[in-house]
Design a protein around this motif. Structure first.
Motif, PDB file in Angstrom:
ATOM      1  N   ALA A 141      41.556   3.680  58.204  1.00 16.17           N
ATOM      2  CA  ALA A 141      41.877   2.314  58.615  1.00 16.17           C
ATOM      3  C   ALA A 141      43.273   1.955  58.128  1.00 16.17           C
ATOM      4  CB  ALA A 141      40.865   1.344  58.035  1.00 16.17           C
ATOM      5  N   LEU A 142      44.054   1.334  58.997  1.00 16.49           N
ATOM      6  CA  LEU A 142      45.396   0.884  58.644  1.00 16.49           C
ATOM      7  C   LEU A 142      45.463  -0.619  58.464  1.00 16.49           C
ATOM      8  CD1 LEU A 142      47.483   3.035  61.175  1.00 16.49           C
ATOM      9  CD2 LEU A 142      46.610   3.689  58.916  1.00 16.49           C
ATOM     10  N   THR A 143      44.380  -1.333  58.802  1.00 16.88           N
ATOM     11  CA  THR A 143      44.353  -2.792  58.690  1.00 16.88           C
ATOM     12  C   THR A 143      43.086  -3.221  57.955  1.00 16.88           C
ATOM     13  OG1 THR A 143      43.115  -3.159  60.737  1.00 16.88           O
ATOM     14  CG2 THR A 143      45.523  -2.977  60.922  1.00 16.88           C
ATOM     15  N   ASP A 144      43.085  -4.444  57.466  1.00 15.93           N
ATOM     16  CA  ASP A 144      41.891  -4.970  56.807  1.00 15.93           C
ATOM     17  C   ASP A 144      40.735  -5.116  57.783  1.00 15.93           C
ATOM     18  OD1 ASP A 144      43.195  -5.084  54.379  1.00 15.93           O
ATOM     19  OD2 ASP A 144      43.755  -7.207  54.564  1.00 15.93           O
ATOM     20  N   GLU A 145      41.049  -5.508  59.030  1.00 13.49           N
ATOM     21  CA  GLU A 145      39.989  -5.645  60.027  1.00 13.49           C
ATOM     22  C   GLU A 145      39.326  -4.299  60.306  1.00 13.49           C
ATOM     23  OE1 GLU A 145      38.836  -8.348  60.910  1.00 13.49           O
ATOM     24  OE2 GLU A 145      40.343  -9.906  61.245  1.00 13.49           O
ATOM     25  N   GLU A 197      42.001  10.516  48.208  1.00 14.52           N
ATOM     26  CA  GLU A 197      41.054  11.559  48.606  1.00 14.52           C
ATOM     27  C   GLU A 197      41.347  12.045  50.024  1.00 14.52           C
ATOM     28  OE1 GLU A 197      36.827  10.797  46.557  1.00 14.52           O
ATOM     29  OE2 GLU A 197      37.669   8.981  47.461  1.00 14.52           O
ATOM     30  N   VAL A 198      41.772  11.115  50.897  1.00 13.69           N
ATOM     31  CA  VAL A 198      42.169  11.524  52.251  1.00 13.69           C
ATOM     32  C   VAL A 198      43.315  12.533  52.165  1.00 13.69           C
ATOM     33  CG1 VAL A 198      43.151  10.755  54.444  1.00 13.69           C
ATOM     34  CG2 VAL A 198      41.416   9.349  53.302  1.00 13.69           C
ATOM     35  N   LYS A 199      44.294  12.240  51.350  1.00 17.16           N
ATOM     36  CA  LYS A 199      45.462  13.121  51.208  1.00 17.16           C
ATOM     37  C   LYS A 199      45.054  14.494  50.682  1.00 17.16           C
ATOM     38  CE  LYS A 199      50.016  13.612  51.314  1.00 17.16           C
ATOM     39  NZ  LYS A 199      50.801  13.500  52.562  1.00 17.16           N
ATOM     40  N   GLU A 200      44.082  14.510  49.769  1.00 13.91           N
ATOM     41  CA  GLU A 200      43.617  15.786  49.239  1.00 13.91           C
ATOM     42  C   GLU A 200      42.917  16.605  50.313  1.00 13.91           C
ATOM     43  OE1 GLU A 200      41.145  14.580  46.031  1.00 13.91           O
ATOM     44  OE2 GLU A 200      42.826  14.129  44.664  1.00 13.91           O
ATOM     45  N   MET A 201      42.170  15.945  51.183  1.00 16.12           N
ATOM     46  CA  MET A 201      41.444  16.654  52.232  1.00 16.12           C
ATOM     47  C   MET A 201      42.334  16.959  53.435  1.00 16.12           C
ATOM     48  SD  MET A 201      37.927  14.385  52.105  1.00 16.12           S
ATOM     49  CE  MET A 201      37.042  15.358  53.283  1.00 16.12           C
ATOM     50  N   TYR A 202      43.389  16.156  53.613  1.00 15.12           N
ATOM     51  CA  TYR A 202      44.271  16.288  54.780  1.00 15.12           C
ATOM     52  C   TYR A 202      45.716  16.213  54.287  1.00 15.12           C
ATOM     53  CZ  TYR A 202      43.650  16.520  59.831  1.00 15.12           C
ATOM     54  OH  TYR A 202      43.549  16.948  61.129  1.00 15.12           O
ATOM     55  N   ALA A 243      39.108   4.625  54.193  1.00 19.93           N
ATOM     56  CA  ALA A 243      38.677   5.756  55.023  1.00 19.93           C
ATOM     57  C   ALA A 243      37.199   6.029  54.790  1.00 19.93           C
ATOM     58  CB  ALA A 243      39.500   7.006  54.696  1.00 19.93           C
ATOM     59  N   VAL A 244      36.601   6.666  55.775  1.00 15.84           N
ATOM     60  CA  VAL A 244      35.196   7.055  55.707  1.00 15.84           C
ATOM     61  C   VAL A 244      35.096   8.521  56.083  1.00 15.84           C
ATOM     62  CG1 VAL A 244      32.947   6.772  56.823  1.00 15.84           C
ATOM     63  CG2 VAL A 244      34.237   4.766  56.114  1.00 15.84           C
ATOM     64  N   HIS A 245      34.280   9.281  55.336  1.00 17.90           N
ATOM     65  CA  HIS A 245      34.115  10.722  55.549  1.00 17.90           C
ATOM     66  C   HIS A 245      32.661  11.004  55.927  1.00 17.90           C
ATOM     67  CE1 HIS A 245      33.700  14.989  53.729  1.00 17.90           C
ATOM     68  NE2 HIS A 245      34.250  15.075  54.933  1.00 17.90           N
TER      69      HIS A 245
END
Length: 815
Positions: A97-101, A127-132, A143-145
């Motif tokens: 997500a890039l926005t609060d909404e 964690e996103v950066k570590e995975m990607y 983010a959601v995984h």
């Protein structure tokens, strides 16, 4: 060698993409040995061969998620069963997500995933950066995984399904074009087809339209409505990128993009906000494994964002710039089931770019439906019977699908309205309401006033997951209904006349309540299936000894007509859709009687016009049939007025209501009032999968009246006891909002989801309905627990009741 075409079959499946192959596979698994699949060119040509092959398990409802999870499990097993490599790997997926909404949306989805038993966790940008590691996460705020999501090889999935079908006795023949579906007495009798210039006929009682973007035209030839239209869908595939390891599927919906690593290359695809419809003049005869012309200018803004999001793309060469057609529907949901116009004509088409993840489960569900004569569980979201006849109009479809493609990755805000192809069906009061500030929504093509703006207020939605710009408007309308009088335009109600010598016995067989009542009596009832599930929620008004009026929701009209006609035997009964003949104005609130007395000389006292009765009245200088019923929990009347007099009656009511504070009210207020009163909504709170007793509607079932569909299931449930109950919840905190699908937490454990929710402006906080398991428990046991509702990962304490929180004794409707 050319395969011979059989002369008879139990079923002929038209179309050899992943959908058709899945239906063939699952029917053959059920023991249907004479299954014939005909493909006009080659298997997977059309759309399947160029699909991206993303496998995302979480969908917008429990049953759609069930189908997607089934697909994922099936594709894992197929390789061992058939020996064909499916490319299925569960490398997981990440949505950022890039926005609060968007953060609110994906966190709500994570709560939903937990309720549906899908493995999920919220992860940080780090964690996103570590995975990607290749991803620019500078502006990622959530983010959601989902670790069990993945990807596959779409063409090989279809080939594996086809091989599995053949192994179980199905016949699959390529290079055969179906030219017509034969019919007699309202049902399928066969198909005609061509192979190498020669014509053949196959006798069959079942046809399945799996023709994808050809499906609408094929259906039209048989008088069947399958509203879909092709759009151009773009993606690029890079050259091989040195050192690129396996990665999860990545979705960046705020930039309309998805990313998939495959064999050391990156695939970048898009669901842009405004799509390009394709094939307006038809699809040429030789179209097969074809690509559409490149349109780099159209894709360039997407690619620019992608390079910023994944900087390594700037130096990666483009191996393939792909543009191919995929079919989309007016509401972004595919079609499944038996067409209401023709018995034995089944549909599995219109997959809106999620055909690979959907087709495994959809094929299973349709096969069971065909085998058992009823769906295995609630499939109303994708049921072909939701399609409206007008929606096969090509101008309408061309405009609408330009929007629906982009909605896949758009913010899925509550109450979001379609922007395209509007204004097709309008009440005679439309211009009156528009002039008075109505902001319209659309259901089944009907323009309906959802809320009324003030004079200086903009007449449009400002979407949010919080309180939207019409929240205070709804509050004013809601309290007017509770304390004064409100007026609703409900012309969109579906209206069906059932009449003839055998009308009473016919309806007694289909409806659970007692319909042998005096003329002018109104009966609230359900039509049940053999399992006791609710097929229709309606009122039946006896107009005379041999004539009845059925009033149903506008969205379910085609479904209800199909259910009635399906169960018609050799009876003297005529079933007629009279929806367009009458408008409906609802006068609701404690001052409703006072308003009616100002516009009519008739007596509206309880003695003269008790609750649950209908009669003709004079109103203004016209006539109406006044039904004393309510869906908001207040004293009131539904006025059924000939459409030519509707505007006059509206004007008379408006003029007389000025001194009483009459307020025009919209559908959002209707919904918030009915949820306060715990009235059920078909499609949300009650479906064909929900037992009528567990839905709390036993008062509308009369087992002593004699035989009716579902009676045995009701008796069995009475003897065995309930396994779950529909409960009303009210949040203790007045700030959070409920819409639907929030997780119900009982004593710390997730046990279900909110089926529908809204803000209870009289009760002072959000209110919702939802089912709670209760095996062996009393009502007191259910209510003794501690309840919370999980909203976007946050749990909020909730009060739970089995009786309506508003006016539990229904005294106000009988004032």
């Amino acid at each position: 060698m050319t395969k011979p075409i059989p002369t008879k079959a139990r079923v002929v499946i038209i179309g050899g993409g992943v959908s058709g192959c899945s239906v063939a596979y699952h029917l053959s698994k059920l023991g249907w040995t004479d299954v014939v699949l005909l493909e006009r060119k080659q298997l997977t040509s059309g759309t399947t061969w160029h699909a991206a092959g993303l496998i995302g398990q979480l969908r917008a409802s429990q049953n759609m998620t069930r189908l997607a999870k089934y697909s994922a499990d099936l594709y894992v097993k197929l390789e061992a069963e058939t020996g064909i490599a499916t490319g299925m790997r569960q490398n997981g997926s990440i949505t950022v997500a890039l926005t609060d909404e968007r953060k609110e949306e994906i966190y709500r989805q994570a709560s939903l995933a937990r309720a549906f038993d899908v493995d999920v966790r919220e992860i940080t940008p780090r964690e996103v950066k570590e995975m990607y590691p290749h991803l620019n996460t500078s502006d990622v705020n959530a983010a959601v995984h989902l670790p069990l999501d993945g990807q596959c090889d779409p063409a090989n999935i279809a080939m594996a399904l086809a091989k599995g079908a053949r192994q179980n006795g199905a016949t699959i023949i390529e290079g055969v074009k179906v030219t017509s579906v034969l019919r007699r007495d309202g049902r399928v009798t066969g198909v005609t087809c061509e192979q190498n210039g020669e014509s053949f006929t196959i006798e069959t009682e079942n046809v399945v339209n799996c023709a994808g973007m050809w499906g609408r035209e094929l259906a039209r030839q048989s008088g069947v409505t399958v509203p879909l239209h092709a759009c151009e869908h773009f993606y690029i595939v890079t050259e091989a990128i040195p050192g690129l390891a396996r990665l999860p599927v990545l979705r960046v919906p705020d930039e309309c993009t998805y990313y998939k690593e495959d064999a050391g290359k990156m695939l970048v695809g898009a669901f842009e906000l405004k799509a390009k419809p394709w094939g307006m003049d038809g699809i040429r005869e030789d179209f097969c494994f074809d690509q559409l012309p490149e349109d780099f200018d159209h894709f360039a803004p997407i690619l620019e964002m992608a390079v910023n999001r994944m900087p390594m793309l700037e130096t990666a060469g483009i191996h393939t710039f792909f543009n191919g057609p995929e079919s989309f529907t007016p509401d972004d949901r595919y079609y499944l089931g038996e067409a209401p116009e023709l018995k034995g004509y089944w549909v599995a088409a219109g997959y809106n770019s999620i055909g690979i993840v959907s087709s495994g489960g959809a094929g299973m569900a349709l096969a069971q439906w065909m085998n058992d004569g009823e769906p295995p569980f609630d499939l109303w979201e994708v049921d072909i019977r939701r399609a409206q006849p007008f929606q096969k109009n090509r101008a309408y479809l061309q405009e609408r699908v330009s929007e629906t493609l982009g909605l896949l990755y758009a913010d899925h805000f509550p109450y979001r309205q379609m922007a395209t192809a509007r204004g097709v069906r309008r009440s005679p009061l439309h211009e009156h309401l528009k002039a008075r500030g109505a902001v319209f929504g659309e259901v089944a093509g009907w323009e309906r006033a959802n809320w009324f703006a003030k004079d200086v207020q903009e007449r449009k939605y400002r979407y949010s997951w919080k309180r939207q710009n019409w929240f205070e408007n709804q509050r004013a309308e809601h309290l007017a209904v509770r304390n004064g009088v409100g007026l609703f335009d409900m012309t969109s109600f579906g209206k069906i006349r059932v009449e003839g010598r055998d009308a009473l016995s016919f309806l007694q067989r289909l409806c659970a309540n007692e319909l042998n009542v005096e003329p002018d009596r109104i009966v609230y009832t359900q039509m049940l299936n053999a399992r006791g599930g609710i097929e229709s929620d309606l009122t039946v008004t006896r107009l005379s000894e041999t004539a009845f009026l059925l009033v149903v929701p506008g969205a379910t009209l085609q479904r209800d007509l199909a259910w009635l006609r399906k169960h018609l035997r050799d009876e003297f009964v005529v079933i007629t859709d009279v929806t367009a003949a009458e408008s409906v104005l609802c006068v609701m609130g404690p001052k409703a009687r006072e308003l009616m007395q100002k516009v009519s000389p008739n007596d509206f006292s309880n003695q003269a016009h008790p609750f649950g009765t209908a009669r003709e009245i004079e109103i203004g200088m016209g006539l109406a049939r006044a039904h004393r019923v309510t869906y908001v929990g207040e004293l009131g009347w539904e006025l059924y007025v000939s459409t030519d007099q509707a505007a006059h009656v509206f004007e008379a009511l408006e003029a007389a209501g000025g001194d009483l504070g009459l307020k025009l009210c919209g559908l959002h207020t209707l919904d918030s009032c009915r949820i306060e009163k715990a009235f059920r909504h078909f499609g949300h709170d009650i479906t064909d999968e929900d037992h009528v007793l567990e839905a709390g509607l036993g008062f509308a079932v009369k087992v002593d009246k004699g035989e009716f569909i579902g009676r045995e299931a009701v008796l069995a449930k009475q003897e065995k006891g309930l396994s779950r109950r529909l409960v009303q919840f009210r949040l203790s905190d007045p700030e959070p909002l409920l819409f639907h699908n929030e997780a119900i937490v009982r004593d710390g454990e997730i046990v279900g989801t909110i089926t529908s929710g809204n803000y209870g402006h009289h009760l002072g906080s959000a209110v919702g309905l939802g089912y709670v398991p209760c095996d062996g428990e009393s009502a007191a046991d259910v209510l003794a627990s501690n309840y919370e509702i999980e909203i976007a990962g946050t749990r909020v304490k909730a009060e739970a009741l089995l009786k309506p929180m508003y006016d539990p004794k229904a005294e106000r409707v009988r004032m």
